[in-house]
Design a protein around this motif. Structure first.
Motif, mmCIF file in Angstrom:
data_model
loop_
_atom_site.group_PDB
_atom_site.id
_atom_site.type_symbol
_atom_site.label_atom_id
_atom_site.label_comp_id
_atom_site.label_asym_id
_atom_site.label_seq_id
_atom_site.Cartn_x
_atom_site.Cartn_y
_atom_site.Cartn_z
ATOM 1 N N ALA A 138 52.003 27.126 -16.804
ATOM 2 C CA ALA A 138 50.880 28.054 -16.941
ATOM 3 C C ALA A 138 50.631 28.808 -15.635
ATOM 4 N N VAL A 139 50.674 28.086 -14.515
ATOM 5 C CA VAL A 139 50.464 28.724 -13.204
ATOM 6 C C VAL A 139 51.563 29.741 -12.924
ATOM 7 N N ILE A 140 52.799 29.413 -13.272
ATOM 8 C CA ILE A 140 53.912 30.338 -13.033
ATOM 9 C C ILE A 140 53.760 31.594 -13.884
ATOM 10 N N PHE A 141 53.363 31.431 -15.133
ATOM 11 C CA PHE A 141 53.087 32.604 -15.976
ATOM 12 C C PHE A 141 51.988 33.454 -15.339
ATOM 13 N N GLY A 142 50.904 32.786 -14.912
ATOM 14 C CA GLY A 142 49.793 33.519 -14.306
ATOM 15 C C GLY A 142 50.214 34.262 -13.052
ATOM 16 N N TYR A 143 50.982 33.609 -12.201
ATOM 17 C CA TYR A 143 51.470 34.243 -10.969
ATOM 18 C C TYR A 143 52.366 35.434 -11.283
ATOM 19 N N SER A 144 53.232 35.265 -12.285
ATOM 20 C CA SER A 144 54.153 36.334 -12.669
ATOM 21 C C SER A 144 53.394 37.573 -13.139
ATOM 22 N N ARG A 150 52.317 41.436 -10.696
ATOM 23 C CA ARG A 150 52.793 42.713 -11.221
ATOM 24 C C ARG A 150 51.672 43.734 -11.435
ATOM 25 N N ILE A 151 50.423 43.288 -11.417
ATOM 26 C CA ILE A 151 49.305 44.197 -11.680
ATOM 27 C C ILE A 151 49.247 45.335 -10.657
ATOM 28 N N PRO A 152 49.272 45.046 -9.338
ATOM 29 C CA PRO A 152 49.189 46.156 -8.375
ATOM 30 C C PRO A 152 50.511 46.880 -8.152
ATOM 31 N N THR A 153 51.633 46.230 -8.436
ATOM 32 C CA THR A 153 52.926 46.824 -8.086
ATOM 33 C C THR A 153 53.641 47.502 -9.249
ATOM 34 N N MET A 154 53.371 47.057 -10.490
ATOM 35 C CA MET A 154 54.113 47.598 -11.631
ATOM 36 C C MET A 154 53.204 48.304 -12.639
ATOM 37 N N SER A 155 52.210 47.590 -13.148
ATOM 38 C CA SER A 155 51.338 48.199 -14.149
ATOM 39 C C SER A 155 50.056 47.383 -14.290
ATOM 40 N N ALA A 156 48.947 48.097 -14.421
ATOM 41 C CA ALA A 156 47.667 47.420 -14.638
ATOM 42 C C ALA A 156 47.621 46.742 -15.999
ATOM 43 N N TYR A 201 49.492 44.521 -17.010
ATOM 44 C CA TYR A 201 49.753 43.098 -16.853
ATOM 45 C C TYR A 201 48.455 42.310 -16.721
ATOM 46 N N ALA A 202 47.330 43.015 -16.518
ATOM 47 C CA ALA A 202 46.038 42.327 -16.490
ATOM 48 C C ALA A 202 45.689 41.768 -17.867
ATOM 49 N N ILE A 203 46.276 42.349 -18.920
ATOM 50 C CA ILE A 203 45.979 41.875 -20.280
ATOM 51 C C ILE A 203 46.520 40.464 -20.507
ATOM 52 N N PRO A 204 47.846 40.227 -20.318
ATOM 53 C CA PRO A 204 48.314 38.845 -20.500
ATOM 54 C C PRO A 204 47.709 37.881 -19.484
ATOM 55 N N PHE A 205 47.415 38.368 -18.275
ATOM 56 C CA PHE A 205 46.783 37.498 -17.281
ATOM 57 C C PHE A 205 45.400 37.062 -17.764
ATOM 58 N N SER A 206 44.645 37.993 -18.340
ATOM 59 C CA SER A 206 43.318 37.665 -18.865
ATOM 60 C C SER A 206 43.413 36.726 -20.059
ATOM 61 N N ILE A 207 44.422 36.947 -20.904
ATOM 62 C CA ILE A 207 44.626 36.058 -22.054
ATOM 63 C C ILE A 207 44.924 34.639 -21.586
ATOM 64 N N LEU A 208 45.749 34.533 -20.551
ATOM 65 C CA LEU A 208 46.071 33.210 -20.009
ATOM 66 C C LEU A 208 44.825 32.543 -19.433
ATOM 67 N N CYS A 209 44.016 33.311 -18.717
ATOM 68 C CA CYS A 209 42.774 32.748 -18.162
ATOM 69 C C CYS A 209 41.868 32.242 -19.280
ATOM 70 N N ALA A 210 41.798 33.005 -20.372
ATOM 71 C CA ALA A 210 40.991 32.574 -21.509
ATOM 72 C C ALA A 210 41.560 31.291 -22.117
ATOM 73 N N ALA A 211 42.890 31.208 -22.194
ATOM 74 C CA ALA A 211 43.531 30.000 -22.730
ATOM 75 C C ALA A 211 43.249 28.791 -21.845
ATOM 76 N N VAL A 212 43.259 28.994 -20.531
ATOM 77 C CA VAL A 212 42.933 27.908 -19.599
ATOM 78 C C VAL A 212 41.499 27.429 -19.838
ATOM 79 N N ALA A 213 40.586 28.390 -20.035
ATOM 80 C CA ALA A 213 39.196 28.020 -20.295
ATOM 81 C C ALA A 213 39.072 27.229 -21.595
#
Length: 222
Positions: free
Chosen positions: A158-164, A168-174, A176-188
């Protein structure tokens, strides 16, 4: 988990998901403008299927606790096969990376050992979790060691997915905040679900202790 009223479970579910992942990858390669871009698209697509399957296994027991219904209970029953499907999807993902690196000579030289470290650690844990999902390996471990490995492993992945996603949010595309937010919700969801499970266990133990205290005949029969 059913199709046309018929339940798809166990290894049938695994083979169905695996076949869909392979069919999707083959279709992407056939429709791609060239093999290099086709493999690059397969890498992206299998990253998404792997993430989806991982999330399903990650939150299964917590969802069943917080939102008990036929679907969440079925997800818990099939969690082993969903987890193995995630491992298979990520194996296809790895094969696509290797193929892309073979066809694109600039790929591997552009990556350092540090860059590859999170992915390497992730694949080691995926292999360990998949292997110990089979009785041959799980029987050679204590129940406590098995649980510890799977708890640590799923959190590391989970941490590796989150880091990945996050890097990428600042360097490739904003986006990537969507799957990152989904992962944070899943952690919660997982944390709240585990807290609810622990609370219910404590309440059950308290009720049991209270009944034993109030009923001396229970103590005499022990």
């Amino acid at each position: 988990m059913s199709a046309n009223g018929r339940t798809i479970s166990g290894w049938k579910l695994f083979w169905l998901i695996g076949a869909l992942v392979l069919a999707m990858s083959a279709l992407i390669l056939l429709l791609g403008p060239d093999p290099v871009e086709g493999l690059r698209s397969v890498i992206r697509a299998t990253a998404r299927t792997s993430f989806t399957l991982f999330l399903a296994a990650f939150v299964a027991s917590s969802l069943a606790t917080l939102v008990p219904n036929a679907f969440t209970r079925g997800l818990v029953r099939e969690r082993r096969y969903v987890g193995l499907s995630f491992a298979f999807s990520h194996l296809v993902h790895f094969a696509a990376i290797v193929g892309y690196g073979a066809l694109n000579p600039q790929f591997w030289p552009g990556r350092s050992a540090l860059t590859n470290t999170p992915g390497t650690i992730g694949y080691v844990f995926i292999l360990l979790l998949a292997a110990t999902s089979f009785r041959y390996f799980s029987q050679r471990m204590t129940a406590a060691a098995w649980k510890r490995l799977h708890t640590i492993g799923i959190w590391v992945i989970a941490v590796i997915f989150g880091y990945s996603f996050f890097k990428r949010i600042p360097t490739m595309s904003a986006l990537y905040a969507i799957p990152f937010s989904i992962l944070c919700a899943a952690v919660a969801v997982r944390l709240v679900g585990k807290w609810a499970q622990a609370t219910r266990r404590r309440q059950a133990q308290t009720r049991s202790s209270t009944r034993n205290t109030l009923n001396p005949h229970v103590l005499e029969s022990l």
